[in-house]
Motif scaffolding. Structure first.
Motif, mmCIF file in Angstrom:
data_model
loop_
_atom_site.group_PDB
_atom_site.id
_atom_site.type_symbol
_atom_site.label_atom_id
_atom_site.label_comp_id
_atom_site.label_asym_id
_atom_site.label_seq_id
_atom_site.Cartn_x
_atom_site.Cartn_y
_atom_site.Cartn_z
ATOM 1 N N GLN A 7 0.833 -1.208 0.000
ATOM 2 C CA GLN A 7 0.000 0.000 0.000
ATOM 3 C C GLN A 7 0.865 1.255 0.000
ATOM 4 N N ALA A 8 1.904 1.262 0.819
ATOM 5 C CA ALA A 8 2.763 2.438 0.923
ATOM 6 C C ALA A 8 3.683 2.583 -0.278
ATOM 7 N N MET A 9 3.924 1.501 -1.004
ATOM 8 C CA MET A 9 4.844 1.511 -2.138
ATOM 9 C C MET A 9 4.284 2.220 -3.366
ATOM 10 N N VAL A 10 2.971 2.252 -3.528
ATOM 11 C CA VAL A 10 2.373 2.672 -4.802
ATOM 12 C C VAL A 10 1.835 4.097 -4.694
ATOM 13 N N GLY A 11 2.200 4.922 -5.671
ATOM 14 C CA GLY A 11 1.736 6.301 -5.720
ATOM 15 C C GLY A 11 1.064 6.618 -7.036
ATOM 16 N N VAL A 12 0.544 7.835 -7.130
ATOM 17 C CA VAL A 12 -0.138 8.327 -8.324
ATOM 18 C C VAL A 12 0.384 9.733 -8.617
ATOM 19 N N GLY A 13 0.521 10.047 -9.904
ATOM 20 C CA GLY A 13 0.876 11.408 -10.284
ATOM 21 C C GLY A 13 -0.258 12.368 -9.962
ATOM 22 N N LEU A 14 0.023 13.387 -9.161
ATOM 23 C CA LEU A 14 -1.001 14.341 -8.741
ATOM 24 C C LEU A 14 -1.217 15.353 -9.853
ATOM 25 N N ARG A 15 -2.471 15.481 -10.323
ATOM 26 C CA ARG A 15 -2.795 16.415 -11.398
ATOM 27 C C ARG A 15 -3.834 17.415 -10.889
ATOM 28 N N LEU A 250 4.882 4.253 -9.463
ATOM 29 C CA LEU A 250 3.983 5.372 -9.735
ATOM 30 C C LEU A 250 3.131 5.105 -10.969
ATOM 31 N N ILE A 251 1.850 5.455 -10.873
ATOM 32 C CA ILE A 251 0.946 5.490 -12.019
ATOM 33 C C ILE A 251 0.923 6.914 -12.568
ATOM 34 N N GLU A 252 1.262 7.061 -13.870
ATOM 35 C CA GLU A 252 1.257 8.368 -14.536
ATOM 36 C C GLU A 252 0.076 8.457 -15.508
ATOM 37 N N TRP A 253 -0.553 9.628 -15.531
ATOM 38 C CA TRP A 253 -1.628 9.882 -16.496
ATOM 39 C C TRP A 253 -1.698 11.395 -16.688
ATOM 40 N N ASP A 254 -1.312 11.886 -17.889
ATOM 41 C CA ASP A 254 -1.136 13.322 -18.099
ATOM 42 C C ASP A 254 -2.105 13.948 -19.094
ATOM 43 N N LEU A 255 -2.626 13.176 -20.029
ATOM 44 C CA LEU A 255 -3.565 13.690 -21.023
ATOM 45 C C LEU A 255 -4.870 12.911 -20.934
ATOM 46 N N ASP A 256 -5.975 13.569 -21.370
ATOM 47 C CA ASP A 256 -7.290 12.924 -21.246
ATOM 48 C C ASP A 256 -7.465 12.362 -19.841
ATOM 49 N N ILE A 257 -7.206 13.217 -18.862
ATOM 50 C CA ILE A 257 -7.149 12.772 -17.466
ATOM 51 C C ILE A 257 -8.527 12.304 -17.007
ATOM 52 N N ALA A 259 -11.366 10.489 -14.143
ATOM 53 C CA ALA A 259 -11.710 10.689 -12.739
ATOM 54 C C ALA A 259 -10.680 10.002 -11.849
ATOM 55 N N LEU A 260 -10.499 10.558 -10.663
ATOM 56 C CA LEU A 260 -9.495 10.040 -9.739
ATOM 57 C C LEU A 260 -9.651 8.542 -9.455
ATOM 58 N N PRO A 261 -10.875 8.005 -9.300
ATOM 59 C CA PRO A 261 -10.981 6.563 -9.034
ATOM 60 C C PRO A 261 -10.356 5.691 -10.120
ATOM 61 N N VAL A 262 -10.293 6.177 -11.361
ATOM 62 C CA VAL A 262 -9.645 5.403 -12.425
ATOM 63 C C VAL A 262 -8.146 5.256 -12.127
ATOM 64 N N LEU A 263 -7.517 6.343 -11.712
ATOM 65 C CA LEU A 263 -6.096 6.288 -11.374
ATOM 66 C C LEU A 263 -5.849 5.430 -10.138
ATOM 67 N N LEU A 264 -6.725 5.558 -9.167
ATOM 68 C CA LEU A 264 -6.585 4.727 -7.966
ATOM 69 C C LEU A 264 -6.781 3.256 -8.306
ATOM 70 N N GLY A 265 -7.625 2.969 -9.302
ATOM 71 C CA GLY A 265 -7.797 1.593 -9.751
ATOM 72 C C GLY A 265 -6.538 1.041 -10.388
ATOM 73 N N GLU A 266 -5.844 1.875 -11.181
ATOM 74 C CA GLU A 266 -4.565 1.440 -11.749
ATOM 75 C C GLU A 266 -3.537 1.204 -10.638
ATOM 76 N N ALA A 267 -3.542 2.080 -9.638
ATOM 77 C CA ALA A 267 -2.631 1.887 -8.504
ATOM 78 C C ALA A 267 -2.932 0.582 -7.776
ATOM 79 N N ALA A 268 -4.206 0.234 -7.672
ATOM 80 C CA ALA A 268 -4.581 -1.012 -7.006
ATOM 81 C C ALA A 268 -4.041 -2.221 -7.761
#
Length: 284
Positions: A7-15, A250-257, A259-268
């Motif tokens: 859980q602590a290992m995985v992050g998301v790019g903050l946009r 880290l999960i990166e997503w920079d274009l066509d961003i 909703a946040l739950p989509v990024l959190l799903g990739e992190a999961a």
């Protein structure tokens, strides 16, 4: 870092579209990565927001403006602003790219490839050492995605990266999507690239999506960060973790961003792989 939980290992790019939601909801994520240059102004609203987020989460500073491969000298104002941000946030990592993006002080909106030569290697290493000396800490250097190569390059990219790491003591930010994209564009083998790297030097892994584009003479893959992580990149990630152990991811997503739950799903998904490989390595 290997003793941290998945859980602590995985992050998301903050946009920026997600910042208010992050402050209000404080989602369950290990850490956030920011693009450093977006937060240089110490009296901006963005700087205040990242101060608040850093009170509750670890933060990593990922830069796109050092232009380490440029013939230009390092921008002293840029370095001072970066150091001010680092001193305030105490980030878990500071990173930039194996690339260049400026000529005679004029900056381009691209991370451009280097010629992989001995001259370029010595120049790039001097720049990395200067940055590390000024900041007083180790820099992570990210492998690039690229769409052309210099005909006079004499060193494979993976060997160039190894030499940079060995000469400067910097760490590596291993972007698996970049390797996958560049391998298709240039016809090299992902496995050869990964096997050449020093695992202990890898301080962080990036995962992102890419876009396939049709051109006149075929197809090119572009590192757009606008899609979910592809299955082959997930496979490369699982392979690396199985062979070398857990790495902050880290999960990166920079274009066509999305909703946040989509990024959190990739992190999961990344977290699940870390947990599965942790169980795989545990004695019965």
């Amino acid at each position: 870092m290997s003793r941290l939980s998945p859980q602590a290992m995985v992050g998301v790019g903050l946009r920026s579209p997600h910042i208010d939601q992050v402050l209000a909801e404080r989602p369950d994520i290990g850490w956030w990565e920011i693009h450093s240059e977006n937060y240089f102004n110490p009296v901006s609203a963005a700087r205040q927001q990242i101060r608040e987020i850093a009170e509750h989460y670890p933060v990593s500073c990922h830069g796109i403006g050092l232009s380490l491969g440029s013939a230009d000298p390092l921008d002293s104002a840029h370095l001072c602003q970066l150091k001010g941000l680092i001193d305030e946030l105490a980030p878990i990592a500071v990173s930039d790219h194996l690339s260049w993006s400026s000529v005679d002080g004029e900056y381009f909106n691209d991370l451009l490839p280097l010629p992989y030569t001995e001259e370029a290697l010595s120049h790039f290493c001097r720049k990395v050492e200067q940055v590390q000396d000024f900041l007083g800490r180790r820099l992570l250097v990210e492998n690039p995605s690229s769409y052309l190569q210099f005909s006079h390059s004499t060193i494979p990219e993976w060997e160039f990266l190894n030499h940079v790491q060995q000469r400067t003591g910097c760490g590596l930010l291993l972007d698996l999507n970049n390797i996958y994209v560049s391998a298709f564009n240039h016809g090299f083998d992902c496995q050869q690239y990964l096997a050449a790297l020093e695992p202990s030097a890898v301080g962080e892994i990036h995962l992102a999506g890419f876009t396939a584009k049709q051109v006149d003479d075929g197809e090119i893959w572009i590192d757009t960060h606008s899609r979910p992580v592809s299955d082959p990149v997930w496979q490369l990630y699982r392979q690396w973790i199985r062979q070398h152990g857990p790495v902050p991811t880290l999960i990166e997503w920079d274009l066509d961003i999305p909703a946040l739950p989509v990024l959190l799903g990739e992190a999961a998904k990344a977290r699940d792989i870390l947990q599965q490989e942790e169980r795989h390595d545990s004695p019965a």
